[in-house]
Design an enzyme around this catalytic site. Structure first.
Site, PDB file in Angstrom:
ATOM      1  N   LYS A  13       0.902  -1.528  -0.075  1.00 18.25           N
ATOM      2  CA  LYS A  13       0.043  -0.060   0.003  1.00 18.25           C
ATOM      3  C   LYS A  13       0.855   1.067  -0.017  1.00 18.25           C
ATOM      4  O   LYS A  13       0.645   2.265  -0.621  1.00 18.25           O
ATOM      5  CB  LYS A  13      -0.876  -0.031   1.247  1.00 18.25           C
ATOM      6  CG  LYS A  13      -2.012  -0.930   1.083  1.00 18.25           C
ATOM      7  CD  LYS A  13      -3.238  -0.328   1.918  1.00 18.25           C
ATOM      8  CE  LYS A  13      -4.688  -1.154   1.706  1.00 18.25           C
ATOM      9  NZ  LYS A  13      -5.484  -0.794   2.821  1.00 18.25           N
TER      10      LYS A  13
ATOM     11  N   LYS B   1      -4.985  -8.841  -6.543  1.00 21.42           N
ATOM     12  CA  LYS B   1      -6.176  -9.228  -5.863  1.00 21.42           C
ATOM     13  C   LYS B   1      -7.507  -8.026  -6.369  1.00 21.42           C
ATOM     14  O   LYS B   1      -7.258  -7.168  -6.744  1.00 21.42           O
ATOM     15  CB  LYS B   1      -6.311  -9.491  -4.419  1.00 21.42           C
ATOM     16  CG  LYS B   1      -6.159  -8.241  -3.726  1.00 21.42           C
ATOM     17  CD  LYS B   1      -6.533  -8.401  -2.199  1.00 21.42           C
ATOM     18  CE  LYS B   1      -6.701  -6.999  -1.404  1.00 21.42           C
ATOM     19  NZ  LYS B   1      -7.106  -7.104  -0.163  1.00 21.42           N
TER      20      LYS B   1
ATOM     21  N   LYS C  26     -11.628  -2.988  -3.812  1.00 22.67           N
ATOM     22  CA  LYS C  26     -12.452  -1.938  -3.914  1.00 22.67           C
ATOM     23  C   LYS C  26     -12.014  -0.643  -4.097  1.00 22.67           C
ATOM     24  O   LYS C  26     -12.401   0.371  -4.714  1.00 22.67           O
ATOM     25  CB  LYS C  26     -13.444  -1.813  -2.751  1.00 22.67           C
ATOM     26  CG  LYS C  26     -13.033  -1.717  -1.321  1.00 22.67           C
ATOM     27  CD  LYS C  26     -14.102  -1.693  -0.430  1.00 22.67           C
ATOM     28  CE  LYS C  26     -14.034  -2.466   0.912  1.00 22.67           C
ATOM     29  NZ  LYS C  26     -13.009  -2.395   1.681  1.00 22.67           N
TER      30      LYS C  26
HETATM   31  P1  AMP Z   1     -10.929  -4.719   2.865  1.00 20.03           P
HETATM   32  O1  AMP Z   1     -11.624  -4.826   1.527  1.00 20.03           O
HETATM   33  O2  AMP Z   1      -9.290  -4.926   2.699  1.00 20.03           O
HETATM   34  O3  AMP Z   1     -11.651  -4.011   3.804  1.00 20.03           O
HETATM   35  O4  AMP Z   1     -11.287  -6.437   3.190  1.00 20.03           O
HETATM   36  C1  AMP Z   1     -12.211  -7.006   3.841  1.00 20.03           C
HETATM   37  C2  AMP Z   1     -12.619  -8.265   3.828  1.00 20.03           C
HETATM   38  O5  AMP Z   1     -12.249  -8.960   2.494  1.00 20.03           O
HETATM   39  C3  AMP Z   1     -11.188  -9.060   4.386  1.00 20.03           C
HETATM   40  O6  AMP Z   1     -11.488 -10.136   5.101  1.00 20.03           O
HETATM   41  C4  AMP Z   1     -10.428  -9.168   3.074  1.00 20.03           C
HETATM   42  O7  AMP Z   1      -9.668 -10.264   3.404  1.00 20.03           O
HETATM   43  C5  AMP Z   1     -11.565  -9.809   2.326  1.00 20.03           C
HETATM   44  N1  AMP Z   1     -10.842  -9.389   0.678  1.00 20.03           N
HETATM   45  C6  AMP Z   1     -10.709  -8.083   0.243  1.00 20.03           C
HETATM   46  N2  AMP Z   1     -10.427  -8.627  -1.052  1.00 20.03           N
HETATM   47  C7  AMP Z   1     -10.587  -9.808  -1.307  1.00 20.03           C
HETATM   48  C8  AMP Z   1     -10.434 -10.483  -2.605  1.00 20.03           C
HETATM   49  N3  AMP Z   1     -10.168  -9.936  -3.603  1.00 20.03           N
HETATM   50  N4  AMP Z   1     -10.765 -11.982  -2.268  1.00 20.03           N
HETATM   51  C9  AMP Z   1     -11.087 -12.344  -1.426  1.00 20.03           C
HETATM   52  N5  AMP Z   1     -11.325 -11.827  -0.035  1.00 20.03           N
HETATM   53  C10 AMP Z   1     -10.977 -10.398   0.151  1.00 20.03           C
END
Ligand code: AMP
Ligand code: TRP
Length: 336
Positions: free
Chosen positions: A114, A197, A200
């Site tokens: 990041k 990955k 968002k």
């Molecule tokens: P975040 O978007 O970083 O706030 O992530 C929120 C949750 O979604 C966390 O448990 C991440 O591990 C999961 N997560 C985020 N992006 C992915 C992805 N591309 N595939 C699977 N899990 C994800």
């Protein structure tokens, strides 16, 4: 006798949740709320480790709450709340800044990703992000943490913090935590690059399916998704070295609650054109009711805020005694 396990997980309000968030995390949360005491937290303090325009942060926090409820989290079954509404998170986060070692933080790959090339320009918050995350979980003595695969390293650090605290103060206070990383979709990849990955916060909207995308947007993004020229293989071994193909097959398996081998048994030999049409159909069938519920919830922000208020009260009631005991263990003079 088995000890009841408390579940905690968090998600940043840094955009509309994606299909990756849904398959990798949120869907598992919905299943867990029937079996465990669960806390799910919209981690706005984590989001501001990267600049968030204020009006956008408010909007995205409500959007996240609406999305989580639309996906099936129920305020009757779980505690859904906003991190900044429970100041104890930031307080325990500070205490953990003093427990964690700089050397541990230097190993965190998410910080390196990041912060990018110019590490000196990253916020100090981004650097200590994992300490706050450890505080989120340990503030409730939660022991089960359902996350996507990318959070594994942060949970190891949280365990290191718990252990060092217990060791330094000669107590058995913070319990060990266990990651719960489930399913074929623990890692959903970008539609534009099968090695990154789905996120968002990716600048390209084409790289992801957002939970509020309409059916045409879903169809368009899947049609445009990067693939290779070969037809689909007959078994998972044939996905080796084909990250984009593996990703689409993984998404199909996850959304239809099936295994990649079965997806390939049904679709092996087909070209991507035909497969993508069926994938779109499966995605639309699953996601359009979620989108409709989400849009309905967003029309009544006062009701959303009220639900989050109730969640914050419940969370705080659980957190305060644990924070107080932590401070007592550390020797802070109690305020009388
Ligand atoms: P975040 O978007 O970083 O706030 O992530 C929120 C949750 O979604 C966390 O448990 C991440 O591990 C999961 N997560 C985020 N992006 C992915 C992805 N591309 N595939 C699977 N899990 C994800
Ligand atoms: N760091 C997590 C992510 O980006 C979000 C998060 C914050 C979290 N606090 C947490 C996840 C506590 C699990 C438990 O995905």
């Amino acid at each position: 006798m088995t000890i009841p396990q408390r579940v905690f997980s968090g998600i940043q309000p840094s955009g509309v949740p994606t299909l990756g968030n849904y398959l990798g995390a949120i869907r598992n949360w919905v299943a867990l709320q029937d079996r465990h005491e669960c806390l799910f937290c919209i981690v706005d303090l984590h989001a501001v480790t990267v600049f968030q325009p204020p009006a956008q942060l408010i909007a995205q926090t409500r959007e996240m709450a609406a999305a989580l409820l639309a996906c099936g989290l129920s305020p009757e079954k779980c505690v859904l709340f906003v991190q900044s509404h429970v100041p104890a998170h930031a307080q325990l986060g500070w205490l953990f800044n003093c427990i964690a070692r700089i050397g541990w933080l230097n190993r965190m790959t998410q910080f390196k990703d990041k912060a990018g090339k110019d590490r000196e320009a990253a916020s100090a918050g981004l650097y200590v992000y994992p300490n706050l995350m450890a505080a989120d979980i340990l503030l409730y003595h939660a022991t089960l943490v359902p996350v996507g695969d990318d959070q594994r390293q942060h949970l190891e650090l949280a365990n290191d913090i718990a252990q060092k605290f217990n060791h330094d103060y000669g107590v058995q206070f913070f319990p060990p935590i266990q990651p719960l990383i489930q399913g074929v979709a623990a890692r959903v990849m970008s539609l534009r690059d099968g090695t990154k990955k789905m996120s968002k916060s990716d600048p390209s909207d084409q790289s992801r399916i957002n939970l509020n995308d309409d059916n045409d947007a879903i169809a368009f993004k899947i049609r445009r998704a990067k693939t290779d020229p070969e037809p689909l293989p007959d078994d998972p071994a044939g996905l080796e070295g084909r990250p984009e193909a593996r990703n689409l097959v993984g998404i199909m398996a996850a959304i239809t609650d099936d295994l990649p081998e079965n997806v390939l048994r049904a679709h092996g030999g087909k070209g991507f054109g035909a497969f993508k049409e069926e994938l779109t159909e499966a995605l639309v069938a699953h996601l359009s009711p979620i989108r409709e519920r989400m849009n309905r919830l967003l029309r009544d922000p006062a009701a959303l805020d009220a639900a989050l208020h109730v969640g914050a009260e419940k969370a705080e009631a659980l957190a305060l005694p644990i924070l107080a005991r932590t401070m007592e263990i550390m020797g802070f003079l109690p305020r009388r």
